[in-house]
Design a protein around this motif. Sequence first.
Motif, short mmCIF file in Angstrom:
data_model
loop_
_atom_site.label_atom_id
_atom_site.label_comp_id
_atom_site.label_asym_id
_atom_site.label_seq_id
_atom_site.Cartn_x
_atom_site.Cartn_y
_atom_site.Cartn_z
N SER A 1 -22.08 -50.18 16.92
CA SER A 1 -20.99 -50.47 17.82
C SER A 1 -19.60 -50.34 17.36
O SER A 1 -18.59 -50.61 18.11
CB SER A 1 -21.03 -51.97 18.14
OG SER A 1 -20.93 -52.96 16.74
N GLY B 1 -16.62 -51.73 20.02
CA GLY B 1 -17.13 -51.92 21.37
C GLY B 1 -17.84 -50.61 21.91
O GLY B 1 -18.22 -50.38 23.21
N GLN B 2 -18.35 -49.99 20.79
CA GLN B 2 -19.37 -48.63 21.35
C GLN B 2 -20.54 -49.18 21.40
O GLN B 2 -21.09 -50.12 20.93
CB GLN B 2 -19.34 -47.84 20.13
CG GLN B 2 -18.13 -47.29 19.57
CD GLN B 2 -17.20 -46.76 20.56
OE1 GLN B 2 -17.45 -45.64 21.12
NE2 GLN B 2 -15.92 -47.08 21.11
N ARG B 3 -21.28 -48.56 22.48
CA ARG B 3 -22.78 -48.87 23.02
C ARG B 3 -23.82 -48.40 21.79
O ARG B 3 -24.75 -49.10 21.87
CB ARG B 3 -22.80 -48.56 24.27
CG ARG B 3 -22.16 -49.24 25.34
CD ARG B 3 -22.06 -48.47 26.66
NE ARG B 3 -21.53 -47.22 26.47
CZ ARG B 3 -21.27 -46.16 27.52
NH1 ARG B 3 -21.54 -46.72 28.60
NH2 ARG B 3 -20.51 -45.31 27.24
N SER B 4 -23.59 -47.16 21.31
CA SER B 4 -24.50 -46.63 20.53
C SER B 4 -23.75 -45.44 19.55
O SER B 4 -24.04 -44.28 20.11
CB SER B 4 -25.84 -46.14 21.08
OG SER B 4 -26.74 -45.87 20.23
N ASP C 1 -20.89 -41.27 21.57
CA ASP C 1 -21.43 -42.67 22.02
C ASP C 1 -22.48 -42.58 22.82
O ASP C 1 -22.23 -42.02 24.04
CB ASP C 1 -20.32 -43.54 22.69
CG ASP C 1 -21.02 -45.05 22.98
OD1 ASP C 1 -22.11 -45.33 23.03
OD2 ASP C 1 -20.04 -45.83 23.10
N ARG C 2 -23.79 -42.79 22.51
CA ARG C 2 -24.80 -42.44 23.19
C ARG C 2 -25.10 -42.88 24.38
O ARG C 2 -25.52 -42.49 25.67
CB ARG C 2 -26.25 -42.57 22.20
CG ARG C 2 -27.54 -41.93 22.91
CD ARG C 2 -28.60 -41.96 21.84
NE ARG C 2 -29.69 -41.30 22.32
CZ ARG C 2 -30.74 -41.21 21.85
NH1 ARG C 2 -30.85 -41.32 20.42
NH2 ARG C 2 -31.87 -40.58 22.12
N GLY C 3 -24.25 -44.15 24.73
CA GLY C 3 -24.31 -44.87 26.02
C GLY C 3 -25.78 -45.77 26.03
O GLY C 3 -26.45 -45.98 25.34
N ASP C 4 -25.98 -45.94 27.49
CA ASP C 4 -27.17 -46.95 27.73
C ASP C 4 -28.59 -45.77 27.83
O ASP C 4 -28.31 -44.82 28.41
CB ASP C 4 -27.09 -47.66 28.90
CG ASP C 4 -25.58 -48.64 28.81
OD1 ASP C 4 -25.59 -49.25 27.99
OD2 ASP C 4 -24.83 -48.63 29.61
N ASN C 5 -29.69 -46.52 27.56
CA ASN C 5 -30.69 -45.61 27.71
C ASN C 5 -30.83 -45.16 29.28
O ASN C 5 -30.98 -45.85 30.38
CB ASN C 5 -32.01 -46.64 27.29
CG ASN C 5 -33.44 -45.69 27.03
OD1 ASN C 5 -33.20 -44.48 26.82
ND2 ASN C 5 -34.41 -46.35 27.66
N ASN D 1 -24.43 -42.07 30.78
CA ASN D 1 -23.01 -42.63 30.62
C ASN D 1 -22.71 -42.33 29.33
O ASN D 1 -21.65 -43.21 28.63
CB ASN D 1 -22.89 -43.89 31.08
CG ASN D 1 -23.59 -45.17 30.39
OD1 ASN D 1 -24.48 -44.43 29.38
ND2 ASN D 1 -23.80 -46.39 30.55
N GLU E 1 -26.78 -38.59 27.10
CA GLU E 1 -27.32 -39.43 25.63
C GLU E 1 -26.99 -38.11 24.68
O GLU E 1 -27.54 -37.78 23.80
CB GLU E 1 -28.84 -39.69 25.63
CG GLU E 1 -29.21 -40.83 26.56
CD GLU E 1 -30.50 -41.33 26.16
OE1 GLU E 1 -30.87 -41.39 25.16
OE2 GLU E 1 -30.98 -42.35 27.11
#
Length: 270
Positions: A7, A25-28, A43-47, A51, A74
Amino acid sequence: MFWVSLSGVWQWSWNDRTTTLIADGQRSARCIKADSTHLYWVDRGDNLANNGEVMRAPVGGVGAPVAIATGQAEPIHLAIDEEYVYWMNANDGTVMRTRKDSDGTDPLVTIWSHAGRSGSIAVDETRVYWMARDDDLDWIVMSAPKGSNGEGPFTTLATNQGSHDEESEIAIDETYVYWTTSGDGTVKRVAKIGGGISTLASGQPSPRSIVADRTGIYWSDRLSHKIMRRWPDGIIGVFLAGAEVPYGIAIDTESVYWTTQEGAVESAPK
């Protein structure tokens, strides 16, 4: 010294021995690189949401982070040179490029596109090198001119380097491309211009991250909890034993640095 957690993005100052949060606030957050003025990470984003973002922030945290690429499938690994950021998207197998000074509106160039999961990436003065999975889901090692806009020419340096359920990463020096394969416990290399593949180490429990310079080749092994080293004369030895599950690894002229699964950042002189 810089590192990422899932994060956040962090900086350690050797001068006053303080830690600074560069971005939260990073997602991944994954894979960080730095030049003299800025940090770059993905930032890999959501699976499966496509994004993901490629990010930039000033060294020292003076200034807000900027997304220089958005809507990525991703992004998992990146490399930088003097002008550009290069990255790999895990979901669609693309190798991408954009300017380091972009505000997020510059064109995104697709260097290579092939269905299948991608791995790690590296660049030198003229070429970009990466690992990806072929149609049979085996790892391959590829290269292309850095200025390619998708037309190549592409060079296949190695094929059949482990199956889809294994992890692999690459590193380069002046002459060779190196990679690990966790499934068969090997560390290998091939000349940048192509040729025969050499196995430098075998019987490793689970080699993962790898770096190389004139002092040797270093890799982390998660199962043995060791940092390993191969000296230029070919001797292989334990650089550090008993490390907390080592993960990412980096080097400079004096030291080796690594992150651990437990959330620590550690170092030792070469």
